[in-house]
Design a protein around this motif. Structure first.
Motif, PDB file in Angstrom:
ATOM      1  N   ALA A  38      -8.438  -3.686  11.385  1.00 26.32           N
ATOM      2  CA  ALA A  38      -8.328  -2.921  10.147  1.00 26.32           C
ATOM      3  C   ALA A  38      -7.254  -3.584   9.289  1.00 26.32           C
ATOM      4  CB  ALA A  38      -7.969  -1.463  10.433  1.00 26.32           C
ATOM      5  N   TRP A  39      -7.545  -3.720   7.997  1.00 20.43           N
ATOM      6  CA  TRP A  39      -6.642  -4.410   7.080  1.00 20.43           C
ATOM      7  C   TRP A  39      -6.006  -3.415   6.116  1.00 20.43           C
ATOM      8  CZ3 TRP A  39      -6.068  -9.677   7.727  1.00 20.43           C
ATOM      9  CH2 TRP A  39      -7.053 -10.337   8.471  1.00 20.43           C
ATOM     10  N   GLU A  40      -4.740  -3.642   5.811  1.00 21.11           N
ATOM     11  CA  GLU A  40      -4.022  -2.878   4.802  1.00 21.11           C
ATOM     12  C   GLU A  40      -3.315  -3.897   3.904  1.00 21.11           C
ATOM     13  OE1 GLU A  40      -0.167  -0.118   5.062  1.00 21.11           O
ATOM     14  OE2 GLU A  40      -1.896   0.752   6.092  1.00 21.11           O
ATOM     15  N   ILE A  41      -3.763  -4.003   2.664  1.00 24.37           N
ATOM     16  CA  ILE A  41      -3.353  -5.109   1.800  1.00 24.37           C
ATOM     17  C   ILE A  41      -2.708  -4.556   0.536  1.00 24.37           C
ATOM     18  CG2 ILE A  41      -4.153  -7.142   0.554  1.00 24.37           C
ATOM     19  CD1 ILE A  41      -6.601  -7.135   2.488  1.00 24.37           C
TER      20      ILE A  41
ATOM     21  N   GLU B 149      -0.610  -4.959  -8.492  1.00 30.04           N
ATOM     22  CA  GLU B 149       0.704  -4.693  -7.905  1.00 30.04           C
ATOM     23  C   GLU B 149       0.946  -3.183  -7.874  1.00 30.04           C
ATOM     24  OE1 GLU B 149       5.328  -6.210  -8.211  1.00 30.04           O
ATOM     25  OE2 GLU B 149       3.850  -6.856  -9.700  1.00 30.04           O
ATOM     26  N   GLY B 150       1.445  -2.704  -6.749  1.00 23.47           N
ATOM     27  CA  GLY B 150       1.648  -1.270  -6.567  1.00 23.47           C
ATOM     28  C   GLY B 150       0.464  -0.556  -5.969  1.00 23.47           C
ATOM     29  N   SER B 151      -0.687  -1.253  -5.810  1.00 26.98           N
ATOM     30  CA  SER B 151      -1.884  -0.665  -5.208  1.00 26.98           C
ATOM     31  C   SER B 151      -2.060  -1.173  -3.785  1.00 26.98           C
ATOM     32  CB  SER B 151      -3.125  -1.001  -6.039  1.00 26.98           C
ATOM     33  OG  SER B 151      -3.071  -0.388  -7.303  1.00 26.98           O
ATOM     34  N   THR B 152      -2.847  -0.436  -2.990  1.00 25.87           N
ATOM     35  CA  THR B 152      -3.119  -0.813  -1.606  1.00 25.87           C
ATOM     36  C   THR B 152      -4.620  -0.727  -1.350  1.00 25.87           C
ATOM     37  OG1 THR B 152      -0.970  -0.016  -0.834  1.00 25.87           O
ATOM     38  CG2 THR B 152      -2.694  -0.294   0.818  1.00 25.87           C
ATOM     39  N   PHE B 153      -5.169  -1.789  -0.782  1.00 24.40           N
ATOM     40  CA  PHE B 153      -6.575  -1.832  -0.384  1.00 24.40           C
ATOM     41  C   PHE B 153      -6.641  -1.738   1.135  1.00 24.40           C
ATOM     42  CE2 PHE B 153     -10.228  -4.536   0.967  1.00 24.40           C
ATOM     43  CZ  PHE B 153     -11.238  -3.702   0.524  1.00 24.40           C
TER      44      PHE B 153
ATOM     45  N   ALA C 207     -11.382   1.065   0.769  1.00 25.10           N
ATOM     46  CA  ALA C 207     -10.878   1.924  -0.302  1.00 25.10           C
ATOM     47  C   ALA C 207      -9.698   1.264  -0.990  1.00 25.10           C
ATOM     48  CB  ALA C 207     -10.462   3.283   0.258  1.00 25.10           C
ATOM     49  N   LEU C 208      -9.629   1.426  -2.305  1.00 20.47           N
ATOM     50  CA  LEU C 208      -8.503   0.976  -3.107  1.00 20.47           C
ATOM     51  C   LEU C 208      -7.787   2.207  -3.634  1.00 20.47           C
ATOM     52  CD1 LEU C 208      -6.928  -1.332  -4.453  1.00 20.47           C
ATOM     53  CD2 LEU C 208      -8.530  -1.178  -6.373  1.00 20.47           C
ATOM     54  N   ASP C 209      -6.577   2.405  -3.147  1.00 13.91           N
ATOM     55  CA  ASP C 209      -5.801   3.602  -3.504  1.00 13.91           C
ATOM     56  C   ASP C 209      -6.602   4.879  -3.267  1.00 13.91           C
ATOM     57  OD1 ASP C 209      -3.632   2.044  -4.238  1.00 13.91           O
ATOM     58  OD2 ASP C 209      -4.242   1.947  -6.346  1.00 13.91           O
ATOM     59  N   GLY C 210      -7.352   4.886  -2.158  1.00  9.27           N
ATOM     60  CA  GLY C 210      -8.112   6.068  -1.781  1.00  9.27           C
ATOM     61  C   GLY C 210      -9.489   6.172  -2.396  1.00  9.27           C
TER      62      GLY C 210
ATOM     63  N   GLY D 240       1.019 -10.379  -2.280  1.00  6.20           N
ATOM     64  CA  GLY D 240       1.269  -9.100  -1.635  1.00  6.20           C
ATOM     65  C   GLY D 240       1.201  -9.168  -0.116  1.00  6.20           C
ATOM     66  N   ARG D 241       1.813  -8.166   0.503  1.00 10.94           N
ATOM     67  CA  ARG D 241       1.829  -8.064   1.957  1.00 10.94           C
ATOM     68  C   ARG D 241       0.425  -7.808   2.490  1.00 10.94           C
ATOM     69  NH1 ARG D 241       2.684  -2.902   5.543  1.00 10.94           N
ATOM     70  NH2 ARG D 241       1.198  -2.270   3.940  1.00 10.94           N
TER      71      ARG D 241
END
Length: 303
Positions: free
Chosen positions: A211-214, A239-243, A255-258, A289-290
């Motif tokens: 599972a990826w968290e980007i 920037e500031g978002s999480t996929f 999902a991107l930001d839910g 990004g991380r």
């Protein structure tokens, strides 16, 4: 035919340093019940089923041209679990409340969680109750203050889950170098695990998916995957978002930001990390990004 007589085996006494295995139940409503302590209510008794090897169905084929058979593969069937539980209380009101709280934590189709072991050593199994309405009370528990109740349960996903493995990667810093300035001859190594050094291992008994968290920023075209099985993310991660991307086919999501992004990804083939394997992760991007890779190892047994 000779007959050999032998004395029956006697169970050895527990070792002085032996410790009982921690067990708990987390119900669908979030209530937690410790089952393994001496003062637990309910308390686990002798005869627990579901801790050891699962029910493995082996597929084989045969032909008149070859003696015997060929082993073609296997599947692991849903796991049957049995808990022999003792309910006891000092008053009728306490017995009623604690008995009700425990059985109210089950649902016929939504799994709760059985945990065995503690800390990094803990493994979990999702369970639903399989109640048939046939339980009988030989004595009135409101009078005696106790009752032995056997609980039948079922794990449709029969593998025990171990501690989640997490590997975090960032864009590479400047490469290692030794300055040529004689005033500052200090060697400066990089300290961050970069995208190109990404790997992850699977200590479990079965293959498991990543599972990826980007975190952004990443422009369109970010590529992630396992070995040669990769996927291109066609949209920007600001920037500031999480996929988030779970590649497990039994629970996969993107999902991107839910917000669900599955349709934007289209049909994909994801590869698992093989049991006992250590594989290269692919992370290719112009972003910075991380990137967090997560894997939950799956085991045949609770320990």
């Amino acid at each position: 035919m000779g007959i050999v007589y032998a004395a029956p085996a006697v169970a050895p006494e527990p070792r002085a340093a032996a410790e009982g295995r921690f067990m708990s139940w987390t119900g669908v409503n979030g209530d937690v019940f410790v089952l393994s302590a001496d003062d637990s209510n309910p308390a686990m008794q002798r005869g627990v089923q579901g801790l050891h090897m699962p029910d493995i169905q082996v597929f084989e084929s045969s032909t008149p041209l070859i003696h015997g058979s060929e082993l073609d593969g296997y599947t692991i069937l849903p796991r049957r679990v049995f808990w022999p539980l003792m309910f006891q209380a000092d008053t009728a009101a306490q017995w009623r409340a604690e008995h009700a709280a425990f059985f109210d934590s089950f649902h016929p189709t939504v799994p709760g969680t059985w945990t065995v072991g503690e800390g990094d050593d803990a493994r979990t199994l999702g369970l639903v109750g399989t109640f048939d309405g046939g339980h009988t009370f030989d004595l009135d528990p409101f009078y005696t203050g106790w009752a032995n109740i056997g609980v039948e349960l079922r794990a449709t996903r029969p593998l025990w889950a171990g501690k989640e493995i997490r590997r975090e990667y960032e864009a590479e810093l400047e490469p290692d170098f030794i300055p040529t300035d004689p005033e500052d001859p200090t060697y400066h190594p990089t300290s961050v695990l970069g995208y190109t050094s990404a790997r992850i291992g699977n200590p479990g008994n079965e293959a498991a998916y990543v599972a990826w968290e980007i975190d952004g920023p990443h422009p369109p075209g970010l590529i992630v995957g396992v070995e040669s099985f990769v996927i291109t993310i066609p949209f920007e991660i600001p920037e500031g978002s999480t996929f988030t991307l779970d590649t497990d086919p039994t629970s996969g999501y993107a999902a991107l930001d839910g917000v669900d992004m599955s349709t934007q990804l289209g049909f994909q083939i994801f590869a698992p990390v093989p049991a006992g394997g250590d594989v290269r992760l692919v992370i290719s991007t112009e972003g910075t990004g991380r990137v967090l890779a997560k894997l939950t190892p799956l085991y045949w047994r609770a320990y």
